[in-house]
Scaffold this active site. Structure first.
Site, PDB file in Angstrom:
ATOM      1  N   GLU A 134      15.401   1.980   0.220  1.00  0.00           N
ATOM      2  CA  GLU A 134      14.546   3.130   0.480  1.00  0.00           C
ATOM      3  C   GLU A 134      15.218   4.116   1.434  1.00  0.00           C
ATOM      4  O   GLU A 134      15.719   3.704   2.486  1.00  0.00           O
ATOM      5  CB  GLU A 134      13.211   2.653   1.081  1.00  0.00           C
ATOM      6  CG  GLU A 134      12.169   3.738   1.115  1.00  0.00           C
ATOM      7  CD  GLU A 134      10.789   3.211   1.485  1.00  0.00           C
ATOM      8  OE1 GLU A 134       9.810   3.597   0.830  1.00  0.00           O
ATOM      9  OE2 GLU A 134      10.690   2.404   2.430  1.00  0.00           O
ATOM     10  N   GLY A 268      11.407  -2.609   9.481  1.00  0.00           N
ATOM     11  CA  GLY A 268      10.573  -3.768   9.763  1.00  0.00           C
ATOM     12  C   GLY A 268      10.520  -4.657   8.546  1.00  0.00           C
ATOM     13  O   GLY A 268      10.667  -5.878   8.634  1.00  0.00           O
ATOM     14  N   ALA A 269      10.325  -4.036   7.380  1.00  0.00           N
ATOM     15  CA  ALA A 269      10.240  -4.773   6.115  1.00  0.00           C
ATOM     16  C   ALA A 269      10.256  -3.773   4.976  1.00  0.00           C
ATOM     17  O   ALA A 269      10.159  -2.564   5.189  1.00  0.00           O
ATOM     18  CB  ALA A 269       8.966  -5.621   6.069  1.00  0.00           C
ATOM     19  N   GLU A 271       8.850  -3.318   0.707  1.00  0.00           N
ATOM     20  CA  GLU A 271       7.871  -3.832  -0.241  1.00  0.00           C
ATOM     21  C   GLU A 271       8.410  -4.073  -1.641  1.00  0.00           C
ATOM     22  O   GLU A 271       7.679  -3.876  -2.633  1.00  0.00           O
ATOM     23  CB  GLU A 271       6.690  -2.857  -0.321  1.00  0.00           C
ATOM     24  CG  GLU A 271       6.994  -1.488  -0.948  1.00  0.00           C
ATOM     25  CD  GLU A 271       7.411  -0.407   0.022  1.00  0.00           C
ATOM     26  OE1 GLU A 271       7.321   0.778  -0.345  1.00  0.00           O
ATOM     27  OE2 GLU A 271       7.810  -0.740   1.151  1.00  0.00           O
ATOM     28  N   GLU A 303       3.109  -4.888   3.829  1.00  0.00           N
ATOM     29  CA  GLU A 303       3.963  -4.942   2.634  1.00  0.00           C
ATOM     30  C   GLU A 303       3.180  -5.407   1.417  1.00  0.00           C
ATOM     31  O   GLU A 303       3.413  -4.936   0.290  1.00  0.00           O
ATOM     32  CB  GLU A 303       5.159  -5.852   2.873  1.00  0.00           C
ATOM     33  CG  GLU A 303       6.035  -5.466   4.054  1.00  0.00           C
ATOM     34  CD  GLU A 303       6.433  -4.001   4.072  1.00  0.00           C
ATOM     35  OE1 GLU A 303       6.743  -3.452   2.991  1.00  0.00           O
ATOM     36  OE2 GLU A 303       6.440  -3.401   5.161  1.00  0.00           O
ATOM     37  N   HIS A 306       1.323  -2.674  -0.234  1.00  0.00           N
ATOM     38  CA  HIS A 306       2.219  -1.842  -1.050  1.00  0.00           C
ATOM     39  C   HIS A 306       2.315  -2.329  -2.492  1.00  0.00           C
ATOM     40  O   HIS A 306       2.711  -1.554  -3.368  1.00  0.00           O
ATOM     41  CB  HIS A 306       3.628  -1.863  -0.460  1.00  0.00           C
ATOM     42  CG  HIS A 306       3.873  -0.849   0.606  1.00  0.00           C
ATOM     43  ND1 HIS A 306       3.540   0.477   0.473  1.00  0.00           N
ATOM     44  CD2 HIS A 306       4.456  -0.969   1.834  1.00  0.00           C
ATOM     45  CE1 HIS A 306       3.904   1.130   1.569  1.00  0.00           C
ATOM     46  NE2 HIS A 306       4.456   0.274   2.411  1.00  0.00           N
ATOM     47  N   GLU A 325       2.568   4.791   2.367  1.00  0.00           N
ATOM     48  CA  GLU A 325       2.732   4.310   3.740  1.00  0.00           C
ATOM     49  C   GLU A 325       1.461   4.415   4.579  1.00  0.00           C
ATOM     50  O   GLU A 325       1.149   3.514   5.351  1.00  0.00           O
ATOM     51  CB  GLU A 325       3.885   5.051   4.425  1.00  0.00           C
ATOM     52  CG  GLU A 325       5.251   4.767   3.830  1.00  0.00           C
ATOM     53  CD  GLU A 325       5.632   3.279   3.822  1.00  0.00           C
ATOM     54  OE1 GLU A 325       4.950   2.477   4.494  1.00  0.00           O
ATOM     55  OE2 GLU A 325       6.609   2.932   3.145  1.00  0.00           O
TER      56      GLU A 325
END
Length: 854
Positions: A134, A268-269, A271, A303, A306, A325
């Site tokens: 991303e 952080g993470a 999806e 996540e 998402h 988001e």
């Protein structure tokens, strides 16, 4: 590289021309464990794309960032690679109605966390790979049409060493020798495809709900296996799946659900459907507080949200990034409060996430939630506090405005109507109008299509008997917005500050009377936006402010207390309250804070207030007061409690006196002891950094600590401590490693910057102001956007907080009006922080000069 920064107009034209039927991507990553450095730099990537063109004979391009391309074949015709590939794009001409493109390339392993990242574990030499794309880094791994609205099914094949495991979005269907083949995905965007490969430690479980069965997996490096609490990860995962199935009425659409905790992660993470990736710091190597587990649970649920908001239904272009988001941020807190043990998650949201939003919304780069994203560089910078936290706060306001059930029914219809498709703002508004019966276009114009934060202040008059004759909410800021807000009245009862009256009201225009509260007895505290229904900075009337100065710790409700702290912090940032007054409140009342997440936020704010907002001549005294307060609360905290751990970390962060530093040395050596405090390895590093920064731990001491913890985590801590030492030679080396060299990975760049920038070393860092402005254009041009952002933000001379630093920033901006807009935005944001700091310092200095009361 030419063409790397894809524009919105180019993406729109390509989407009108093309539709993609499917991708077949074959990666050979055996070179990751090659014997020579040259072998380990690249891997083979062969991509077959089947796509249609609305205009036969038209031309387009496919995206690929790669060191070299061996062959490009379009509809059986081999193209001249030198003529069609420019390093970032492959030009395609003479398209047919139906096309088959095959690209055989050598792509580069990443050390910046963008593309296919290669990590070598220093503990055992094992190699780990994972992807992170991303917004547009899939093109670093395979050829594709890199934009969110050209969705397609993907089928991945990965050739990897025998002893490795490999995962992708789809389940593994077959393995022949070293070749693993994965199930075809549903139609998804390029940026959420994923591959994870290596000798990962892998744990499995199953989620069952009626006839629905979802295989669950969780993985981490082998070196972290002993710390991996997969049971808790699975517990939160199952609770989240229950919540989203109950409320979305759309079964999880992507088959399996794997979650990988990976090293050197920039985010952080992420999806990726069926293959979510997280930063491995969410696996805790030592004792942490409940707030850390809450933060991890929130990210897991964010996540998961998402999977519906973002993966099943995706925005057409990054203008509507908020469609995924903001919703995921809101749903993370919403599901956390209703489905898990973290029932106070809205307190964390009010205190932490919204502070991020308020800061971002007051920067010169503020933008509407629905933003104007011209290109990919714009997109990268818009993963910010507005897109996430303000958007989530606005959605919380929307739920109050439209009603919870209307909101959730709108979501259900949205998923069913647009499954596997792409949407814009109007697609969501239309469905919410159906379910709520309210005018969503007007609401959207006020909340989603404008920028800036409103200020809400109570205005109260009383009669001779002390009862309220009128309570109004005064709204400032442009534009004035409609707020569904609650106003709470609090009084002191048996030493506690408790709410005795509350009214909800639609705040409109500049002044709104809350008629329901007329006649109420005089409150000790008026709290506008009680229960945190809306998004806006809250101010306090003089009586309420006086009450908080004496009784802030007596507020019984944790959310109300958090909202008061937030109001006081915003006053400090806005130079309406001297920094020393805020620090005094922290010293008086933080020790009584029951919510550990709020306490940790107060510690962060206190450090920021001392570093940036306190008058320079008062900093030394303020630092002594903070460290003394930290030591006092550390000794008072319950042995072995999370509050004790939090105060220990705060003491390490504020230690400046010889006595403080001697105590940290004693705790490290085992010659000092605080009952119940377990000085584990992570806490040891927390104690060592301030010792290094104050010249009391040299290179040998840091090396000895690394010998105790010779791991990837230990290496990051070591690099940070080494860069923190108060030496001109050390600073020069750190600068060269970050700015002049590309030898460090993204994680070590981050650690070096964190060590380099020490508030106690302002004079030592002064020479780097001029060097910074001379270097940043070159850094932005030569380095990846992630590293560029890290350097431009992290190395800005914000600690040189005086007029010359502001003037130097203005001079650079004036002389570089044609610099890339994203770079200018970062410098403008840093300039705004610096100007805010100078205003706050002036406010604090005025308090120093003010005559004593009485």
């Amino acid at each position: 590289m030419p063409g790397e920064n894809l524009s919105r107009d180019e993406a729109r034209e390509r989407a009108e021309l093309l539709s993609v039927d499917g991708y077949e991507v074959a990666l050979d990553v055996r070179s990751a464990v090659g014997e020579s450095a040259s072998e380990q730099r690249t891997f083979r990537s062969v991509t077959t794309i089947r796509f249609r063109s609305a205009v036969p004979g038209a031309a387009t391009f496919v995206d690929l960032i790669a060191p070299s391309v061996d062959a490009v074949t379009l509809n059986g015709r081999e193209l001249d690679v030198a003529a069609v590939f420019d390093g970032a794009r492959i030009a395609l001409e003479g398209l047919r109605e139906e096309n088959v493109l095959v690209v055989d390339a050598r792509c580069a392993y990443s050390r910046t966390g963008e593309g296919l990242h290669r990590f070598v574990d220093p503990e055992d030499g094992e190699v780990y790979l994972y992807t992170q794309y991303e917004p547009a880094d899939a093109r670093r791994v395979f050829a594709n049409f890199e934009q969110p609205d050209l969705k397609a099914p993907f089928r991945f094949t990965v050739t990897a060493p025998d002893n490795w495991s490999v995962w992708s979005n789809g389940a593994e269907e077959s393995r022949e020798g070293q070749v693993r083949s994965f199930a075809q995905t549903e139609p998804i965007s390029t940026y959420i495809t994923a591959v994870v490969a290596g000798p990962y430690h892998y744990v499995t479980d199953t989620y069952r709900r009626g006839e629905l069965e979802i295989p669950l997996g969780a993985m981490c490096r082998k070196g972290l296996a002993k710390h991996f609490d997969a049971d808790d990860v699975f517990l939160i995962t199952k609770q989240g799946l229950d919540f989203f199935h109950d409320n979305f009425d759309y079964p999880y659409p992507f088959g399996k659900y794997d979650q990988a905790f990976v090293p050197e992660y920039n985010l952080g993470a992420m999806e990726n459907p069926g293959m979510v990736t997280f930063r491995e710091e969410y696996i805790y190597r030592g004792k942490v507080t409940r707030a850390a587990y809450e933060r991890r649970a929130n990210v897991i649920l964010h996540e998961m949200a998402h999977m519906w908001f973002g993966d099943l239904v995706t925005m057409k272009w990054w203008d509507d990034l908020w469609l995924k988001e903001s919703f995921a941020d809101f749903m993370g807190s919403f599901s956390l409060a209703e489905a898990t043990r973290f029932t106070n998650s809205w307190v964390t949201f009010a205190n932490n996430r919204k502070a991020w939003a308020y800061r971002a919304d007051q920067l010169p780069s503020t933008h509407p939630v629905t933003a104007d994203i011209r290109d990919l560089e714009d997109a990268k910078l818009n993963f910010d506090g507005i897109t996430y936290a303000k958007g989530a706060a606005v959605l919380k306001q929307l739920v109050a405005y439209a009603g919870r059930e209307a909101f959730l029914e709108g979501a259900r219809r949205y998923f069913k109507r647009h499954a596997y498709g792409n949407t814009r703002l109007d697609d969501l508004l239309s469905v919410l109008e159906e379910t709520s019966g309210r005018d969503m276009r007007t609401w959207s114009r006020a909340w989603l299509e404008t920028s800036g934060v409103n200020v809400l202040t109570p205005a109260v008059t009383y009669d001779a008997a002390g009862r309220i004759t009128e309570l109004a909410v005064v709204q400032e800021g442009e534009p004035l917005r409609p707020h569904r807000a609650a106003v709470g009245l609090y009084r002191l009862t048996d030493g506690e500050l408790v709410r005795y009256a509350r009214a909800e009201v639609d705040v409109t225009g500049g002044r709104t009377v809350v008629a329901e509260l007329a006649g109420a007895e005089r409150p000790a505290l008026v709290l506008v936006n009680d229960d945190d229904l809306t998004y806006g900075k809250v101010r306090l009337d003089e009586g309420s402010l006086a009450t908080l100065r004496a009784h802030l710790g007596d507020i019984t409700d944790p959310l109300a207390r958090a909202l008061c702290w937030s109001a006081l912090w915003n006053m400090t940032r806005d130079a309406l309250m001297p920094a020393r007054d805020f620090l005094s409140l922290v010293l008086d009342f933080a020790g009584r804070e029951t919510d550990i997440g709020v306490l940790q936020m107060l510690h962060a704010w206190a450090r920021s207030a001392l570093t940036h907002y306190a008058a320079p001549q008062w900093r030394e005294e303020g630092g002594r007061l903070l460290s003394a307060g930290a030591l006092k609360e550390l000794r008072l905290a319950g042995p072995g409690s999370e509050h004790q751990l939090t105060w220990a970390r705060f003491l390490a962060a504020t230690a400046t006196t010889d006595a403080d530093l001697q105590l940290l040395e004693g705790l490290l050596a085992g010659t000092a002891r605080i009952d119940g405090l377990d000085v584990d390895q992570e806490l040891r590093w927390s104690f060592l950094e301030p010792l290094a920064a104050h010249g009391r731990a040299d290179e040998a001491a840091v090396a000895a600590e690394l010998a105790r913890d010779d791991t990837a985590s230990g290496k990051r801590h070591q690099v940070r401590c080494l860069a923190a030492r108060p030496s001109a030679a050390v600073k020069a080396q750190a600068w060269a490693q970050v700015v002049e060299s590309e030898a460090l990975s993204n994680a070590l760049v981050e650690a070096t910057i964190a060590g380099f920038v020490q508030p106690s070393q302002r004079e030592l860092l002064a020479p780097y102001s001029e060097k910074y402005f001379a270097a940043i254009e070159r850094v932005w041009a030569d380095r990846s956007i992630q590293i560029g952002m890290d350097v431009v933000r992290g190395m800005f001379p914000g600690l040189q907080d005086a007029r010359p630093a502001l003037e130097a920033t203005d001079a650079w901006l004036s002389a570089h009006e044609s610099a890339p807009p994203a770079l200018r935005r970062l410098v403008l944001e840093a300039r705004d922080d610096l100007a805010r700091a100078l205003r706050a310092q002036a406010c604090d200095a005025a308090a120093d000069r003010a005559p004593a009361a009485g």
